[in-house]
Design a protein around this motif. Sequence first.
Motif: not given
Length: 240
Positions: A184-193, A156-161, A133-135, A102-106
């Motif tokens: 489920k991953i709501k948003s995928l942000d691939i930075k600086n590839p 349901e992950m808010m964002i995966l960076v 986990v949210d992020r 039940d642990n939820k990490m920000d």
Amino acid sequence: TKTEDETFDVLEEIKEGACSEMALKKILMRARFGKGVDSYEFVWKKKGDTDGGADVTFNLAKISDENKSRIKDSELDLGRIKKLRLYRNAVELLPMLKIHEDNKMDVLDLTCHSLSELGSLLERESKIFIGLVDRVWLDDYAINLLTKIETQKGNEMMILVIYDGSLSKIEPLLESEEKIHLGKIKSLDIKNPESNGTKEKIREILETRNVILGSGETGKAIGNQIPEKMHQSISGAWQR
């Protein structure tokens, strides 16, 4: 403040239940400038106080084999964890942690600057449970841990960076056929590839190998299924 050996002394005491009457508030890293040594401070609070979870940060260039042997998988219970940041070889602490269902990490933030800093994690056959986990932020060679971590069923992950990736850095991920269990991953942000198809390859891996536990489905709600305006809003709210 604690050096690596002293830090593991405290972690071992926590493992043995010596601090069970208190709740962890945070673990801070303090640099000893000019001495080339990082030390850690453990901050505690009374149990029963409003517990939003601990803020935990470790940055270790190389954990000694002796210290690694002191704590086995899921033996280290730090209580509720709100933010977990593990840099360099400190990522090898991740399987040692007992993360409650039940642990939820920000925030879960993992960074490695070389394959060697991943230690033996890529050799694991069992996945590392990270709860709800949210992020999630995976930086550099830590991107290869996509197949080694597992969220709680229904997450349901808010964002995966994914930050600073390249095809050469993610060779273990490319060579592996392991499934990914991030829900489920709501948003995928691939930075600086690197501009050599890295972004497209990472998205393809997530769309074809991310399994939603209990459904057998793969690739649901991965980034590009989120309206662009919403994607920008979620990305803008990210704070590492």
